[in-house]
Motif scaffolding. Structure first.
Motif, short mmCIF file in Angstrom:
data_model
loop_
_atom_site.label_atom_id
_atom_site.label_comp_id
_atom_site.label_asym_id
_atom_site.label_seq_id
_atom_site.Cartn_x
_atom_site.Cartn_y
_atom_site.Cartn_z
N ILE A 48 0.85 -1.21 0.00
CA ILE A 48 0.00 0.00 0.00
C ILE A 48 0.88 1.26 0.00
O ILE A 48 0.56 2.26 -0.64
N LEU A 49 2.01 1.19 0.71
CA LEU A 49 2.93 2.34 0.70
C LEU A 49 3.37 2.65 -0.72
O LEU A 49 3.45 3.81 -1.13
N VAL A 50 3.65 1.57 -1.48
CA VAL A 50 4.10 1.75 -2.86
C VAL A 50 2.95 2.29 -3.70
O VAL A 50 3.09 3.28 -4.43
N GLU A 51 1.79 1.67 -3.55
CA GLU A 51 0.63 2.05 -4.38
C GLU A 51 0.21 3.50 -4.14
O GLU A 51 -0.03 4.25 -5.08
N GLU A 52 0.14 3.90 -2.88
CA GLU A 52 -0.30 5.27 -2.56
C GLU A 52 0.85 6.27 -2.54
O GLU A 52 0.64 7.43 -2.20
N LYS A 53 2.04 5.80 -2.85
CA LYS A 53 3.25 6.65 -2.81
C LYS A 53 3.33 7.41 -1.48
O LYS A 53 3.49 8.62 -1.43
N LEU A 54 3.22 6.66 -0.40
CA LEU A 54 3.19 7.31 0.92
C LEU A 54 4.59 7.58 1.47
O LEU A 54 4.75 8.46 2.31
N CYS A 55 5.58 6.81 1.04
CA CYS A 55 6.95 7.12 1.47
C CYS A 55 7.92 6.29 0.64
O CYS A 55 7.54 5.29 0.04
N LYS A 56 9.16 6.73 0.63
CA LYS A 56 10.21 6.00 -0.10
C LYS A 56 11.27 5.47 0.84
O LYS A 56 12.32 5.01 0.41
N ARG A 57 11.01 5.63 2.15
CA ARG A 57 12.04 5.27 3.13
C ARG A 57 11.47 4.36 4.21
O ARG A 57 10.34 4.54 4.66
N VAL A 58 12.28 3.39 4.64
CA VAL A 58 11.87 2.47 5.71
C VAL A 58 12.95 2.49 6.80
O VAL A 58 14.14 2.42 6.52
#
Ligand code: NIG
Ligand code: FE
Length: 412
Positions: free
Chosen positions: A208-218
């Protein structure tokens, strides 16, 4: 006045840092200081630097500075947790009465207490909280701030936090850089092992992070009472497969996390208060930024990150506030960086580079962090004749004007 294009000057001292290397020690005279300069800002960027006579010939809107000013790059706070709800003033009182941060965590307080409050807040309340803190940051010269999740600790609640950070970013003029810290601690209500919790995050949150472009960092907290290096190893490998950048809460109370950071080519390893010479040397040989968080040392009464040793070993040192309700409630980057400088014997150029150019490296941002033609016009104007005054006052000398993307966003 239309600030899409503007000429500002004369600037008594422009300290741009273009010449500053990314790693290693910097002597007090390491900086090029340009005097009596005018800046032409256009379309959010620095378009031209001019000397006095050129400036008067230009046919542009002019902001003439009557008093002497120093100009520095906008400060970058590359590690914060400013998306949270509730206060941990009781933790602070307990810690000062002698109970340690890890003991409070073991007893069910600490991070878990903030998780409970943050889960009870709506997304709107979280957005309001972030924006209130951002307003304070702007007055202190922060033009880019990293913001972590990590007080939700379920798919639904981490998404609420990251969506709140995204929404807050759309409502402020400074840049908020989001990071997923679902691996902060294993939530008390998760029935299963640490590895199973991380698998659940990998399987159900990451897509979901990828799909919604919510962040690029973990990010992950590698520590007793949080996650072991071994269990995080696989988590980071998965995150990297999906294209996330890695950053680590490392070596805060025990060494170990920085090794995992280096092996995963993390952008930064943050904290490092417990790093020994072995970790310092390994970090200095790597491309991972060593991020000192003096606000956590001040908040917890712990040792400072060995910043001097890191620089002398030719490491990349950045400094961030770690603003969070637990270990670092102060949230004042300039004050903390100056105090770190005093205790660790850092030169003013090293402190300044740590909160600008080298902090930009930790966030993998190459369009800011120093002042140069074509870069973002993120600029701080301090009244005065000598940039050393900014550090000498240990955070009490604040900018009179803050420009973000070439626009005046704050004036004292
Ligand atoms: O960077 N060390 C782990 N995480 C935060 C503290 C979070 C909290 O105490 O709420 C830190 O210090
Ligand atoms: Fe932190």
């Amino acid at each position: 006045m239309n600030y899409n294009e503007i000429l500002i000057g004369p600037i008594k001292q422009l300290v741009g840092l273009s010449e500053v290397p990314i790693r290693g020690a910097l002597a007090n005279d390491a900086l090029i200081i340009e005097e009596d300069i005018w800046l032409h800002l256009k379309d959010g960027k620095l378009h031209k630097k001019l000397n006095k006579s050129d400036a008067y010939n230009a046919d542009l809107e002019v902001l003439e500075l009557v008093k002497d000013h120093i100009v520095l790059p906008g400060f970058i706070d590359a590690h914060t947790h400013i998306c949270f709800h509730g206060s941990r003033s009781k933790d602070y009182a307990m810690r000062n009465a002698g109970i340690s941060y890890l003991e409070i965590a073991k007893a069910g307080g600490g991070i878990w207490d903030t998780v409970t409050h943050t889960r009870n807040a709506s997304q709107e309340e979280l957005v309001e909280g972030i924006l209130d803190r951002v307003d304070v940051l702007i007055t202190r010269g922060i033009t880019t701030v990293e913001v972590k999740s990590g007080y939700g600790l379920s798919v639904k609640e981490e998404l609420k936090m990251l969506r709140a950070i995204k929404e807050a970013n759309s409502k402020t003029q400074i840049d908020l850089i989001p990071t997923c810290l679902a691996a902060h601690i294993k939530p008390r209500d998760f029935e299963g092992s640490h590895a199973e919790y991380l698998d659940y995050i990998i399987d159900e949150l990451f897509p979901i992070l990828v799909e919604e472009k919510l962040c690029k960092r973990v990010d992950a907290f590698i520590e007793e009472e949080a996650f072991s290096g071994n269990v995080v190893y696989r988590y980071f490998a998965k995150a990297r497969e999906l294209g996330f950048d890695i950053t680590v809460h490392a070596d805060q109370f025990h060494p170990g996390g920085s090794r995992v950071a280096i092996e995963h080519e993390a952008l930064s390893a943050d904290h490092l208060e417990a790093s020994t010479n072995a970790e310092i040397i390994a970090l200095a040989k790597s491309n991972t930024v060593a991020m000192a968080l003096p606000g956590a040392s001040i908040g917890l009464g712990c040792a400072f990150t060995p910043a001097r040793k890191i620089l002398d070993a030719n490491g990349i040192l950045a400094i961030a506030s770690d603003w969070n309700p637990g270990s670092a409630p102060m949230g004042d980057l300039l004050t903390q960086a100056c105090i770190l400088g005093t205790f660790e014997k850092l030169s003013n150029p090293e402190v300044l580079a740590g909160i600008t150019k080298r902090a930009a490296k930790a966030l993998d941002l190459n369009d800011r962090g120093y002042i140069d033609i074509g870069l973002k016009a993120d600029l701080l104007f301090f009244e005065g004749k000598d940039y050393n005054e900014v550090f000498y006052h240990q955070g009490k000398k604040l900018p009179d004007m803050v420009f973000k993307n070439g626009k005046l966003i704050y004036k004292k």
